[in-house]
Write an enzyme that holds these catalytic residues in place. Sequence first.
Site, mmCIF file in Angstrom:
data_model
loop_
_atom_site.group_PDB
_atom_site.id
_atom_site.type_symbol
_atom_site.label_atom_id
_atom_site.label_comp_id
_atom_site.label_asym_id
_atom_site.label_seq_id
_atom_site.Cartn_x
_atom_site.Cartn_y
_atom_site.Cartn_z
ATOM 1 N N ALA A 1 35.688 45.514 38.913
ATOM 2 C CA ALA A 1 36.824 44.636 38.625
ATOM 3 C C ALA A 1 37.859 44.810 39.734
ATOM 4 O O ALA A 1 37.886 45.836 40.411
ATOM 5 C CB ALA A 1 37.429 45.029 37.283
ATOM 6 N N GLU B 1 27.766 46.635 35.862
ATOM 7 C CA GLU B 1 27.634 45.999 34.538
ATOM 8 C C GLU B 1 27.015 44.603 34.666
ATOM 9 O O GLU B 1 26.152 44.219 33.870
ATOM 10 C CB GLU B 1 29.002 45.959 33.847
ATOM 11 C CG GLU B 1 29.440 47.367 33.424
ATOM 12 C CD GLU B 1 30.880 47.447 32.955
ATOM 13 O OE1 GLU B 1 31.768 46.963 33.681
ATOM 14 O OE2 GLU B 1 31.121 47.989 31.864
ATOM 15 N N GLY C 1 32.319 47.153 36.988
ATOM 16 C CA GLY C 1 31.900 45.815 36.580
ATOM 17 C C GLY C 1 30.743 45.290 37.418
ATOM 18 O O GLY C 1 29.973 44.450 36.953
ATOM 19 N N GLU D 1 34.807 54.179 36.345
ATOM 20 C CA GLU D 1 36.046 53.794 35.655
ATOM 21 C C GLU D 1 36.906 54.986 35.280
ATOM 22 O O GLU D 1 38.133 54.924 35.267
ATOM 23 C CB GLU D 1 35.718 52.987 34.384
ATOM 24 C CG GLU D 1 35.238 51.563 34.658
ATOM 25 C CD GLU D 1 33.756 51.456 34.934
ATOM 26 O OE1 GLU D 1 33.105 52.506 35.158
ATOM 27 O OE2 GLU D 1 33.225 50.333 34.935
HETATM 28 C C1 HSC Z 1 35.904 48.200 36.574
HETATM 29 O O1 HSC Z 1 35.078 47.678 37.239
HETATM 30 C C2 HSC Z 1 35.997 48.059 35.082
HETATM 31 C C3 HSC Z 1 34.800 47.365 34.546
HETATM 32 O O2 HSC Z 1 34.232 48.104 33.516
HETATM 33 C C4 HSC Z 1 35.115 45.959 34.125
HETATM 34 C C5 HSC Z 1 35.989 45.921 32.885
HETATM 35 C C6 HSC Z 1 36.190 44.567 32.323
HETATM 36 C C7 HSC Z 1 37.342 43.905 32.893
HETATM 37 C C8 HSC Z 1 36.854 42.890 33.831
HETATM 38 C C9 HSC Z 1 37.818 42.527 34.846
HETATM 39 C C10 HSC Z 1 37.270 41.540 35.799
HETATM 40 N N1 HSC Z 1 39.292 46.225 43.428
HETATM 41 O O3 HSC Z 1 38.188 52.537 49.552
HETATM 42 P P1 HSC Z 1 38.221 51.669 50.770
HETATM 43 C C11 HSC Z 1 39.748 47.622 48.303
HETATM 44 S S1 HSC Z 1 37.107 49.204 37.272
HETATM 45 C C12 HSC Z 1 40.175 45.819 44.350
HETATM 46 O O4 HSC Z 1 39.233 51.948 51.827
HETATM 47 P P2 HSC Z 1 35.542 52.539 51.441
HETATM 48 C C13 HSC Z 1 40.642 48.781 48.704
HETATM 49 O O5 HSC Z 1 41.890 48.707 48.041
HETATM 50 C C14 HSC Z 1 36.663 49.259 38.978
HETATM 51 N N2 HSC Z 1 40.183 46.298 45.606
HETATM 52 O O6 HSC Z 1 36.777 51.528 51.452
HETATM 53 C C15 HSC Z 1 40.742 48.576 50.203
HETATM 54 O O7 HSC Z 1 41.686 47.563 50.424
HETATM 55 P P3 HSC Z 1 42.501 47.499 51.783
HETATM 56 C C16 HSC Z 1 35.506 50.124 39.213
HETATM 57 C C17 HSC Z 1 39.266 47.222 45.912
HETATM 58 O O8 HSC Z 1 34.492 51.901 52.223
HETATM 59 C C18 HSC Z 1 39.362 48.043 50.562
HETATM 60 O O9 HSC Z 1 38.809 47.546 49.349
HETATM 61 N N3 HSC Z 1 35.278 50.237 40.612
HETATM 62 C C19 HSC Z 1 38.335 47.679 44.983
HETATM 63 O O10 HSC Z 1 35.996 53.898 51.782
HETATM 64 C C20 HSC Z 1 38.463 49.092 51.124
HETATM 65 O O11 HSC Z 1 38.416 50.189 50.222
HETATM 66 C C21 HSC Z 1 35.789 51.231 41.354
HETATM 67 O O12 HSC Z 1 36.473 52.097 40.856
HETATM 68 C C22 HSC Z 1 38.366 47.137 43.691
HETATM 69 N N4 HSC Z 1 37.490 47.476 42.744
HETATM 70 O O13 HSC Z 1 35.091 52.582 49.909
HETATM 71 C C23 HSC Z 1 35.476 51.192 42.817
HETATM 72 N N5 HSC Z 1 37.569 48.629 45.577
HETATM 73 O O14 HSC Z 1 41.505 47.212 52.861
HETATM 74 C C24 HSC Z 1 36.673 51.592 43.636
HETATM 75 C C25 HSC Z 1 38.018 48.725 46.844
HETATM 76 O O15 HSC Z 1 43.478 46.409 51.545
HETATM 77 N N6 HSC Z 1 36.427 51.491 45.035
HETATM 78 N N7 HSC Z 1 39.021 47.881 47.052
HETATM 79 O O16 HSC Z 1 43.143 48.847 51.908
HETATM 80 C C26 HSC Z 1 35.785 52.440 45.737
HETATM 81 O O17 HSC Z 1 35.294 53.411 45.206
HETATM 82 C C27 HSC Z 1 35.738 52.284 47.216
HETATM 83 O O18 HSC Z 1 36.786 51.427 47.598
HETATM 84 C C28 HSC Z 1 34.411 51.712 47.774
HETATM 85 C C29 HSC Z 1 34.588 51.438 49.295
HETATM 86 C C30 HSC Z 1 33.316 52.738 47.566
HETATM 87 C C31 HSC Z 1 34.062 50.417 47.093
#
Ligand code: HSC
Length: 698
Positions: A63, A105, A102, A125
């Site tokens: 998400a 999922e 997500g 999450e």
């Molecule tokens: C989720 O998914 C909940 C679900 O259960 C759904 C629930 C239902 C609700 C539905 C809603 C639709 N979002 O880390 P980096 C950006 S909770 C937005 O430097 P890397 C980050 O801010 C989510 N932005 O790169 C940065 O922006 P900048 C679960 C996101 O290569 C850029 O991407 N997911 C984003 O070192 C680069 O990021 C997570 O927790 C996101 N989800 O790592 C994943 N993810 O360029 C969190 C990244 O402006 N993310 N960005 O600075 C990560 O772990 C890491 O960012 C990666 C990439 C491994 C994806």
Amino acid sequence: MSELVTLAVREGVAVITIDNPPVNAIGPGVPEALARCLDAAAADPEVRAAVLIGAGRTFIAGADISRFGKPGGAPDLRPLLSQCENLPKPTVAAIHGTALGGGLEIAMACHYRAIAPDAQVGQPEVNLGIIPGAEGTQRLPRLAGVARAIEMCVSGAPVHAAEALASGIVDRIVEGDLLAGAVAFALEMAAGGGPWRKSSELHYKLGSPAENAPLFAAGREQAAKIRRNQTAPLKALESLEAATRLPFAEGRLVERALFAECLAGTQSKAMIHAFLAEREASKVSGVDPKAAATIGEAAIIGAGTMGSGIAMAFANAGVPVRLLDQDQASLDRGIANIRKIYEGSVKKGRFPADVMHQRMALIQPQVAWAGVEQADLIVEAVFEDLALKKRIFEEIDRIAKPTCILASNTSSLDIDELAGSTARPHMVVGMHFFSPANVMRLVEIVRGRSTGIDVLATALVVAKKLKKVGVVVGNCPGFVGNRMLMPYLREAQFLVEEGATPWDVDRALYDWGMAMGPFAVDDMAGIDVGWRVKQQNRAFQNPGARSPLVMDKLYGMGRYGQKTGRGWFRYDDNRKAAPDPEVEALIRSTAAEAGIEPRAVGAEEIVERCIYALVNEGARILEEGLASRASDIDTIYLTGYGFPGYRGGPMWYAGTVGLADVHRRVEEFHRRHGELWTPAPLLTRLAAEGGTFAALAG
Ligand code: HSC
């Protein structure tokens, strides 16, 4: 059709591509566009199957975290997931990069999953203080079994493709062209004529209550250990338990309610803030990452604990690094230590022995300066002594090539003084790593008066390359982190003089969430080290102000902490700490000599005195422009000082308490304890205005 998601037909397969850079997060418009593409695939008689794939570097990273807390920020994805699962044609998720939250999922709602060999899947999450909210806790145990689902949802750690295949989360690893492999897979499944696998209908891995009870008990134990005081892992377990007891349709209702509860809570708000703050830190006004120089080779001066750890950080990132020390014995000790740490990692299965050999080969130990002139970055990491460091900067300035950046790992000394001993002050920057430098993620990047913008850009890019979090700070004694730590440690010591014991103070702050209590930190870092820092900082102290009394005595007694087996605590051969009555007696007699009447000091006061001391100093730092934004201070404390993520960092935490309340307590402490508690003008102003640190413009 929206550009966020496109559809193209290839060999009779609808290829649905999510294209929402940088990480294909499920932001506004994505679910709707995906639904439209699935409808189109279902309606097109030429289409026999569908493949979902991500454009760019990754599948779907979850998400859109930046939208949480905003209207419509957490839409209900369940209609989309049902549509995917009930498509009358087989659907295959083609995963590269990461399928997280997500993203996984959605992939699990597809009938099948194909994955690139270097890709990962996960339910992270819990790192954001929430639980999977789009059926992850219901589908994952059905695909991977209860034990694996517990492990993934409680730890938040992703699993690699091979592990995902072995546990049943994915169905096929595709070597080479992922899309071609996924299309072939989808056609194979279509040829089979169905029915296609629906993860919601799988039961055989859900186990019986008797089988599951010990798994959930172990999960709760793990949560208490690795996610102390956190709500989300317990809620995730509750939701997983529902998956094992209830039909899918009911289990997902339980999940949604628990997800909403977590999302509304303070822990998730703090942890989402922490996630975004960490990424924001790399964005510094006027500094363009594109201006960064390439660091092909580095050199570290000083093979002590810090220097060796920094050399490892470079080697771990694949950067060749020379490690210098003036005498062979120190160098040998440093290298032996590095080898021991790597061997430990191999033994624990973190990486194979050949990776260790590759990393060791990248570290070139030497006593002579030969070859240092090739380095693009030199990091000085010698003993914390200004005169010594200045001599080293003169020397490296003479040797280094003109384009080489000269960095100091000093934890508190004046970067401008060091820059002044070179003919290239614009190339000098602080890179303050934290111990152990191969593990700790924080690097304070200290901007001196003359530090060039391109040098700052390079330091930030280097930190990222080393998988660390670089935060740019101004030049002042202790910079941001250690400057704030001084009043924090000072209050801890005043509290024991007033009647608490070191173990009371440590227990209160540990229970509140700090990774370690302040006295345990002191003992680990070395009371001799703390004492020396205190001497260096004497010049900045008001001579009339109250000063802690006991630490000097411990230093005088040779009680330097863990390394001497005695400090604030007593240590056994395994470095296990125990309260020491001798210290308590010393504290009481010292306080009596100073005329301090002992009183009962409660946990609440301990936390307020220590944490608000951080906040008040943080406010001064912000006011003086030494940190560009409150969130940078939070990132420093979260990544370098063991501040609990679920409290969001000191400045965020103050906002959750309410600045007016924090200010009121600071004023009370000021009245009771004197000038050291003078409220920072910024705190006073924001408290009066009803503002927050977070809302200040960066
Ligand atoms: C989720 O998914 C909940 C679900 O259960 C759904 C629930 C239902 C609700 C539905 C809603 C639709 N979002 O880390 P980096 C950006 S909770 C937005 O430097 P890397 C980050 O801010 C989510 N932005 O790169 C940065 O922006 P900048 C679960 C996101 O290569 C850029 O991407 N997911 C984003 O070192 C680069 O990021 C997570 O927790 C996101 N989800 O790592 C994943 N993810 O360029 C969190 C990244 O402006 N993310 N960005 O600075 C990560 O772990 C890491 O960012 C990666 C990439 C491994 C994806």
